[in-house]
Enzyme design. Structure first.
Site, PDB file in Angstrom:
ATOM      1  N   ARG A  81       1.008  -1.365  -0.215  1.00 32.73           N
ATOM      2  CA  ARG A  81       0.539  -0.525   0.187  1.00 32.73           C
ATOM      3  C   ARG A  81       1.347   1.512   0.409  1.00 32.73           C
ATOM      4  NH1 ARG A  81      -2.643   2.945   4.970  1.00 32.73           N
ATOM      5  NH2 ARG A  81      -4.013   4.415   3.266  1.00 32.73           N
ATOM      6  N   HIS A 125      -3.298  10.684   0.521  1.00 33.16           N
ATOM      7  CA  HIS A 125      -2.845  10.138   2.302  1.00 33.16           C
ATOM      8  C   HIS A 125      -2.533  11.559   1.967  1.00 33.16           C
ATOM      9  CE1 HIS A 125      -1.028   7.383   4.583  1.00 33.16           C
ATOM     10  NE2 HIS A 125      -0.868   8.839   5.129  1.00 33.16           N
ATOM     11  N   GLU A 170      -7.092   8.091   6.095  1.00 37.67           N
ATOM     12  CA  GLU A 170      -7.407   9.148   7.349  1.00 37.67           C
ATOM     13  C   GLU A 170      -8.955  10.153   6.879  1.00 37.67           C
ATOM     14  OE1 GLU A 170      -4.410   8.394   9.676  1.00 37.67           O
ATOM     15  OE2 GLU A 170      -4.504   6.505  10.313  1.00 37.67           O
ATOM     16  N   ASN A 296      -7.351   1.381   9.864  1.00 36.38           N
ATOM     17  CA  ASN A 296      -6.366   1.371  10.482  1.00 36.38           C
ATOM     18  C   ASN A 296      -6.424   2.214  11.711  1.00 36.38           C
ATOM     19  OD1 ASN A 296      -5.832   2.041   8.099  1.00 36.38           O
ATOM     20  ND2 ASN A 296      -5.161   4.698   8.053  1.00 36.38           N
ATOM     21  N   TYR A 298      -4.948   2.086  15.780  1.00 35.67           N
ATOM     22  CA  TYR A 298      -3.434   2.128  16.453  1.00 35.67           C
ATOM     23  C   TYR A 298      -3.600   2.020  18.758  1.00 35.67           C
ATOM     24  CZ  TYR A 298      -0.837   3.501  12.263  1.00 35.67           C
ATOM     25  OH  TYR A 298      -0.430   3.179  11.421  1.00 35.67           O
ATOM     26  N   GLU A 358      -3.062  -0.342   8.070  1.00 29.91           N
ATOM     27  CA  GLU A 358      -2.094   0.397   9.107  1.00 29.91           C
ATOM     28  C   GLU A 358      -2.202  -0.316  10.641  1.00 29.91           C
ATOM     29  OE1 GLU A 358      -1.782   4.321   9.526  1.00 29.91           O
ATOM     30  OE2 GLU A 358      -2.240   4.986   7.329  1.00 29.91           O
TER      31      GLU A 358
END
Length: 446
Positions: A81, A125, A170, A296, A298, A358
Site C-alpha cells: 500500500r 494521503h 484517514e 487503520n 493504533y 495500517e
C-alpha cells in the site's frame, strides 16, 4: 530466529502487506514537475514541525524505489500500500497530468508486479496541492470534483494493472487535525466548522469511485482511523460523551459509506438530515460506494464528559496499566478485535470485507525491536480472533515499511520494519522485519 508462540488462524488467501505514504518517504519535492503541497507549505512555517524537519528528502524513495521494492520482495509480502502524490500528477490540482509524475508510479507498479506484489495505491494521503487549498481545500465543494479528475488521470495510466484502489486515507484525522485542530496541514483550527471537510472528502471519494470502476477497478476502499470507544465510568454523562465521540471519530464517515446517511449529530448542534453542505444526490453517490473497508488501528479511546463551557462535548482519559509505544500511545491489541467485532455488530450485512490497512508502532531507533515484534504478534492475533468470530478480514498491512517523516513529529518517531539512517539513506532491516518474514513464510503452504 524464534517466533513468539501466539497462534494465528487466518483465512485462506489472507494477504500480507506493508504500507507507506508519498510525502513521508519520497522526498524530491521539487523534481520532475511536482507542484507544491499543503505539507510543503506547512513544514515551512516556523513552529509547525518538531525541530523544523521537513519532507524535502525524507527516505529519498523517489530515487531509491527499486531498492525498497527488493526489500519488500525479500520480506515476503504479497501487497504494498503506497500513496500517489497528487502534486506529482497535477502540480496545481487541475488540468493536464504531468507525464513525469505518472511515469514514476508506472515504473513502481510494474516493478511490484514483476516481484509478485499487488500494488494497492491510495489516491489521497493528505498531500493536497497547495493551489487547491488556496481555493478553499476540502472546505470547498469544487475540490471533490477536482479529486475525481485526478483519479481519472491516474486510472487511465495504471488501471490496466491496478485492481484495488484506496481513495482516501484517514479522512477523520485529516479533517480533525488539519481543519479542526490545526496540528496538521493545512493548519486550520476551525473546530466544528471543519465538518464540510468531512463531507467533501466523502463526496470526492464517491465521484472518484465511479471513475475508477469505469476504468476496471475490482475493489475500491476508504481507509479510516477507527478506535473502539468506552466511557470512563457508568455515569450517564460519561456514556453520552463516549457516544458523541464515537459518532465523530467512527460513525461520521462509516455511516454515510455503509448506510447512506449521517449519524445523529445533535451533540454537535447539527441536524444530520439538514446539513447545509450536503446537496441532493450526494448521499446516494456515497452510500454503498465501497467494496471493502480499510481499517487503520493504533489504540482504543476512553472518554469522559466535557468540561463545562468547552467547545466539544467530551474529553479523553489516559489509558493506564498497559505498555506504551515510543510515541506514548497505549498498546491494547485486544482493542482491535473489539473494534472489528463491533463493526460487525453495528453494520451487519452492510459491512463489506475488511483489510487492516495500517497497524504498527513507534519504537527506539535501534535494530533490535522486541517491542514491535510483541506489538505485531498481539495485533495479528487479535485479527485472527476477529476472523474466528465471523468477521471477514482479508489482509493486514504493517505500518510501516520504512522509518519516515512522521508528520508533526518530523523524524523523531520510527515506525519502520526497516531502519533508515536519514543522513545517508541507508536501509537496514530490523529484527521485526526478519521475524515477520519468518512468520509469513511459515504460514504459507509449501
Amino acid at each position: 530466529m524464534t517466533s513468539p508462540a501466539t497462534p494465528w488462524e487466518l483465512p485462506a488467501g489472507f494477504s500480507w502487506g506493508t504500507a507507506t505514504a508519498a510525502y513521508q518517504i519520497e522526498g524530491a519535492v521539487t523534481e520532475d514537475g511536482r507542484g507544491r503541497s499543503v505539507w510543503d507549505t506547512f513544514c515551512a512555517e516556523p513552529g509547525r514541525i518538531r525541530d523544523g524537519h521537513t519532507g524535502e528528502i525524507a527516505c529519498d524513495h523517489y530515487h531509491r524505489w527499486a531498492e525498497d521494492v527488493a526489500l519488500m520482495a525479500d520480506l515476503g509480502v504479497d501487497a504494498y500500500r503506497f500513496s500517489i502524490a497528487w502534486p506529482r500528477i497535477q502540480p496545481d490540482g487541475r488540468g493536464k497530468p504531468n507525464p513525469a509524475g505518472l511515469d514514476f508510479y508506472d515504473r513502481l507498479v510494474d516493478a511490484l508486479i514483476e516481484r509478485g506484489i499487488t500494488p494497492t495505491p491510495t489516491l489521497f494521503h493528505w498531500d493536497l496541492p497547495q493551489a487547491l487549498e488556496d481555493g478553499g481545500g476540502w472546505l470547498a465543494r469544487d475540490t471533490a470534483a477536482r479529486f475525481a479528475d485526478y483519479a481519472e488521470h491516474v486510472a487511465a495510466r495504471l488501471g490496466d494493472r491496478v485492481r484495488t484502489w484506496i481513495t482516501l486515507n484517514e479522512p477523520f484525522i485529516h479533517m480533525a487535525w488539519g481543519y479542526a485542530l490545526g496540528v496538521h496541514a493545512p493548519g486550520h483550527a476551525l473546530l466544528l466548522d471543519a465538518l464540510p471537510a468531512a463531507h467533501h472528502q466523502l463526496l470526492g471519494h464517491g465521484l472518484a469511485t465511479a471513475v475508477l470502476r469505469e476504468a476496471g477497478a475490482e475493489r475500491v476502499l476508504v481507509s479510516n482511523n477507527l478506535t473502539p470507544v468506552t466511557a470512563a465510568s457508568e455515569s450517564a454523562a460519561d456514556r453520552a460523551a463516549a457516544a458523541a465521540y464515537d459518532t465523530l471519530h467512527n460513525r461520521l464517515f462509516t455511516d454515510p459509506l455503509l448506510l447512506g446517511r449521517y449519524p445523529d449529530l445533535s451533540a454537535y448542534g447539527h441536524d444530520a438530515a439538514a446539513l447545509p453542505f450536503v446537496e441532493p444526490g450526494d448521499l446516494d453517490l456515497i452510500g454503498g460506494s465501497v467494496s471493502g473497508l480499510g481499517v487503520n488501528y493504533y489504540n482504543p479511546t476512553v472518554i469522559a464528559e466535557g468540561e463545562p463551557g468547552a467547545p466539544l462535548p467530551f474529553t479523553t482519559v489516559e489509558i493506564t496499566g498497559v505498555p506504551r509505544t515510543a510515541f506514548d500511545w497505549p498498546v491494547v491489541p485486544e482493542g482491535l478485535s473489539t473494534l472489528l467485532t463491533g463493526l460487525g455488530a453495528r453494520y451487519g450485512d452492510a459491512l463489506p470485507p475488511i483489510w487492516i490497512t495500517e497497524n504498527g508502532c513507534s519504537t527506539a531507533e535501534g535494530l533490535d525491536d522486541p517491542e514491535r515484534i510483541a506489538f505485531l504478534d498481539g495485533h495479528i492475533a487479535a485479527v485472527s480472533a476477529a476472523s474466528k468470530a465471523g468477521i471477514d478480514v482479508r489482509g493486514y498491512f504493517v505500518w510501516s515499511l520504512l522509518d519516515n517523516f512522521e508528520w508533526a513529529e518530523g523524524y523523531h518517531q520510527r515506525f519502520g520494519l526497516i531502519h533508515v539512517d536519514f543522513p545517508t539513506g541507508i536501509r537496514t532491516p530490523r529484527a521485526s522485519y526478519h521475524w515477520l518474514r519468518e512468520r509469513i513464510g511459515a504460514g504459507r503452504p509449501e
